[in-house]
Design an enzyme around this catalytic site. Structure first.
Site, PDB file in Angstrom:
ATOM      1  N   ASN A  12      -2.316 -17.491  10.425  1.00  0.00           N
ATOM      2  CA  ASN A  12      -0.995 -16.748  10.915  1.00  0.00           C
ATOM      3  C   ASN A  12      -0.790 -17.046  12.240  1.00  0.00           C
ATOM      4  O   ASN A  12      -1.820 -16.066  12.951  1.00  0.00           O
ATOM      5  CB  ASN A  12      -0.978 -15.367  10.524  1.00  0.00           C
ATOM      6  N   LYS A  14       1.316 -15.861  14.278  1.00  0.00           N
ATOM      7  CA  LYS A  14       2.097 -14.924  15.099  1.00  0.00           C
ATOM      8  C   LYS A  14       3.010 -15.404  15.790  1.00  0.00           C
ATOM      9  O   LYS A  14       3.447 -16.510  16.123  1.00  0.00           O
ATOM     10  CB  LYS A  14       1.150 -13.681  15.474  1.00  0.00           C
ATOM     11  N   HIS A  99       4.105  -8.497   6.361  1.00  0.00           N
ATOM     12  CA  HIS A  99       2.920  -8.564   7.394  1.00  0.00           C
ATOM     13  C   HIS A  99       3.207  -6.852   7.885  1.00  0.00           C
ATOM     14  O   HIS A  99       4.195  -6.554   8.103  1.00  0.00           O
ATOM     15  CB  HIS A  99       3.017  -9.366   8.379  1.00  0.00           C
ATOM     16  N   GLU A 101       2.834  -5.976  10.962  1.00  0.00           N
ATOM     17  CA  GLU A 101       3.269  -6.122  11.874  1.00  0.00           C
ATOM     18  C   GLU A 101       4.983  -5.964  11.833  1.00  0.00           C
ATOM     19  O   GLU A 101       5.413  -5.319  12.529  1.00  0.00           O
ATOM     20  CB  GLU A 101       2.979  -7.315  12.831  1.00  0.00           C
ATOM     21  N   GLU A 169      -4.814  -6.895   4.142  1.00  0.00           N
ATOM     22  CA  GLU A 169      -5.095  -6.864   5.422  1.00  0.00           C
ATOM     23  C   GLU A 169      -5.158  -5.540   5.814  1.00  0.00           C
ATOM     24  O   GLU A 169      -3.740  -5.181   6.267  1.00  0.00           O
ATOM     25  CB  GLU A 169      -4.022  -7.669   6.255  1.00  0.00           C
ATOM     26  N   GLY A 175      -6.699  -7.839  14.527  1.00  0.00           N
ATOM     27  CA  GLY A 175      -6.891  -7.970  15.679  1.00  0.00           C
ATOM     28  C   GLY A 175      -7.906  -6.759  16.478  1.00  0.00           C
ATOM     29  O   GLY A 175      -8.056  -6.842  17.899  1.00  0.00           O
ATOM     30  N   SER A 214      -9.478  -9.652  11.432  1.00  0.00           N
ATOM     31  CA  SER A 214     -10.569 -10.026  12.266  1.00  0.00           C
ATOM     32  C   SER A 214     -11.591 -11.107  11.523  1.00  0.00           C
ATOM     33  O   SER A 214     -12.831 -11.094  11.695  1.00  0.00           O
ATOM     34  CB  SER A 214     -11.376  -8.867  12.682  1.00  0.00           C
TER      35      SER A 214
END
Ligand code: 13P
Length: 252
Positions: A12, A14, A99, A101, A169, A175, A214
């Site tokens: 991904n 992003k 996701h 985010e 996730e 991250g 990660s």
């Protein structure tokens, strides 16, 4: 049955990647053709601006391209949005929905995520449906319950192993360089598997459950060979061909 599941390693990107990134993708594709990747399905989900060019690069390779989000409608007055049909038309084979985010930045609820998964199916795209607990939820001992609730609300009836992939996730691992222990990953993936089997029977047994957060070459083997982990959704480490291919090597 579970042993027969072919893993999927998806990247991904992003909001990263310009036309200049086509060269890095080309290296991934060439690497996979040269045998530098593991025995798994390979996918990169670039920003929508690069879908057409990357899918052209991957045209004759065992490598697919996916999108990162879609609107629920097929077309209409939704300035700035992209429908699943448009993504498919640009070369996407899949779309990530829900996701964390997007759940955080755009207030996407389980209901919206489920509608987006259905939009993906309508356009004959694979829906990669993301779930995962926050740090506070994990600390409160609620990780399994939160993920169960998200699965119940975000995965629509009609999900099959063909049309759906689940990506677990944990938000706190995205991250940050932090990862759950393999034992924690095993616990969550086992409970996700049980819910999928309860709801979708044999389809739930063969649906892929990816781990994301990660993942990098140095931890890929310990995270991706856990029972009921059928691949990875990789963020930062999917931007570099060497790292991405190194992660897929966990399935060599
Ligand atoms: P990182 O691999 O950068 O932690 O991101 C994971 C992720 O969010 C993939 O969707």
């Amino acid at each position: 049955m579970a042993a027969a599941i072919k893993p999927l390693v998806a990247g991904n990107w992003k909001m990263n990647g310009l036309r200049a990134s086509e060269g890095e993708f080309r290296k991934m594709v060439e690497g996979s053709i040269a045998g530098a990747s593991g025995d798994c399905d390979l996918m990169i989900c670039p920003p929508a601006t690069l879908l057409a060019s990357l899918s052209a690069i991957a045209a004759d390779a065992p490598f697919s391209v996916g999108a990162q989000d879609c609107h629920v409608a097929q077309k209409g007055a939704h300035t700035g949005d992209l429908s699943a049909e448009m993504l498919k038309d640009a070369g996407a084979a899949a779309v990530i929905v829900g996701h964390s985010e997007r759940r955080a930045d755009h207030g996407e609820t389980d209901e919206v995520v489920a509608a987006k998964a259905q939009a993906a199916w309508r356009a004959e795209l694979l829906a990669i449906i993301c779930v995962g607990e926050t740090e506070a939820e994990r600390k409160a001992g609620e990780a399994v319950a939160v993920v169960a609730r998200q699965i119940a609300g975000s995965v629509p009836d009609g999900a099959t192993a063909e049309n759906t992939v689940i990506a677990y996730e944990p938000v706190w691992a995205i991250g940050t360089g932090l990862t759950p222990t393999p034992g924690d990953v095993a616990d969550i993936h086992k409970s996700v598997r049980e819910e999928l089997v309860q709801r979708f029977g044999a389809e739930g047994e063969s649906m892929r459950i990816l781990y994301g957060g990660s993942v990098k070459p140095s931890n890929a083997v310990e995270l991706l060979t856990v029972a009921n982990v059928n691949g990875a959704l990789v963020g930062g480490a999917s931007l570099k061909a060497e790292d991405f291919l190194g992660i897929t090597a966990a399935y060599s």
